[in-house]
Design an enzyme around this catalytic site. Structure first.
Site: not given
Ligand code: UT7
Length: 335
Positions: A121, A262, A292
């Protein structure tokens, strides 16, 4: 504002910007039909509403060609004016030849130099810094930088942790020599920490897996990401390099006409914006429309800003990106 650092060598200006997007789109509701997710979660946690996805026959190379043609058109230049094309991508169709070489041929810019940049990225901003230095040195007059990606081809549409994020696109910028030596890059950073590579990677075989790979989704040739770790890393490094870059140039956030980051996640960008105390509208955020798009996201933002007529000669603009590697980078410009 303090005096800006004295620029050495030839001045550099952004002569034209162009983009290319596949026609097909994938909305949050479309994704909810594929994995256990919903529009509300995706919008709240990422800011994304829709993204463009390459149709059959649309490639990283074809998107890059279209974006470069659009940028040349905006610059009022011919392909033969190009001395070099740098193309940032993590989704090249082949490791050899470079996508850049095929793009140079397709647009009719042979024998301009051609080289791909692999910095995920961060690739476009890395490319911008390299291209600016090539022009500033006086060795090359006009250099194109392209960020082009077909991330849909390395996305696992059964992994809700990644498939909601990514889109396909390309963006190109033409840099050319200018007699005003104060124009161009005033300060920059390019950094990496390879010890963190296992947080964001695309394994081809089991040999590529990091030692600790409990988060591996089981699907080779698709992007694997530890979202929470990348998120934390993105917030801290982005803030640190912005501070460092502005300090190097002796300016403050208030002096900036725009911050062009980005588009990783709207929440990351909002946190950085708040910390910088940036007025509304100064940080470009268009992740809702494109998701993204890795190396393509910065030129997509630049293009939106230029198309809206919101940038003028002399404006100070900060480009910033972070991604796989991990790599992170800034480029502060006087337009
Ligand atoms: O381009 C440069 C590199 N990339 C980035 O910079 C991305 C950086 N990371 C992120 O953008 C975020 O970490 C994500 C968008 C990927 C994930 O968001 P998050 O707020 O960090 O979610 P999480 O992984 O902490 O998950 C929170 C909850 C979990 O459920 P429980 O365990 O709390 O019940 C996940 O299983 O949300 C759940 N979850 C989802 N629910 C609905 C994870 N993905 C999804 C989804 N839809 N797509």
């Amino acid at each position: 504002m303090n005096a800006l650092p004295a620029a050495a060598g030839v001045g550099v200006r952004l002569a034209g910007v162009g983009t290319a997007l596949p026609e097909r789109t994938l909305t949050n509701d479309d994704l909810a039909a594929l994995v256990d997710t919903n529009d509300q979660w995706i919008t709240k946690r990422t800011g994304i509403k829709t993204r463009h996805i390459a149709e059959d026959g649309t490639t990283t190379c074809s998107l890059a060609v279209d974006a470069l043609r659009a940028a040349l058109n905006e610059a009022g230049m011919q392909p033969g004016d190009l001395d070099m094309v740098l193309l940032a991508t993590m989704t090249a169709e082949m490791s050899c030849p470079s996508t850049a070489a095929r793009v140079v041929h397709e647009v009719g810019a042979t024998p301009a130099g051609a080289m791909d940049i692999t910095a995920a990225c961060s690739g476009f901003v890395y490319g911008l810094n390299h291209a600016e230095t090539l022009v500033r040195s006086g060795h090359y007059k006009t250099v194109a930088v392209i960020g082009a990606e077909t991330l849909s081809r390395i996305t696992n549409y059964e992994d809700r942790g990644t498939c909601i994020l990514f889109g396909d696109a390309a963006g190109a910028a033409i840099l050319t020599a200018d007699e005003d030596t104060s124009r161009g890059c005033l300060a920059q950073t390019m950094r990496s920490d390879g010890s963190l590579w296992g947080e964001l990677y695309v394994p081809r075989t089991a040999d590529d897996l990091p030692e600790k790979h409990d988060g591996f989704t089981g699907r080779f040739n698709t992007l694997q990401m530890n979202g929470q770790e990348v998120f934390k890393f993105a917030v801290t490094t982005t803030q640190a390099i912005i501070d460092e870059t502005l300090e190097k140039a002796g300016i403050t956030p208030a002096d900036l006409a725009a911050v062009i980051p980005h588009q990783s996640n709207r929440r990351i960008l909002e946190l950085v914006k708040k910390r910088m105390d940036l007025p509304e509208g100064k940080m470009v955020i268009n992740i809702d429309k494109y998701g993204n798009t890795s190396a393509a996201s910065v030129p997509l933002c630049l293009n939106d800003k230029v198309a809206a007529g919101e940038l003028k000669e002399g404006d100070l603009v900060l480009f910033v990106a972070i991604g796989g590697g991990m790599c992170w980078t800034t480029s502060l410009w006087k337009l």
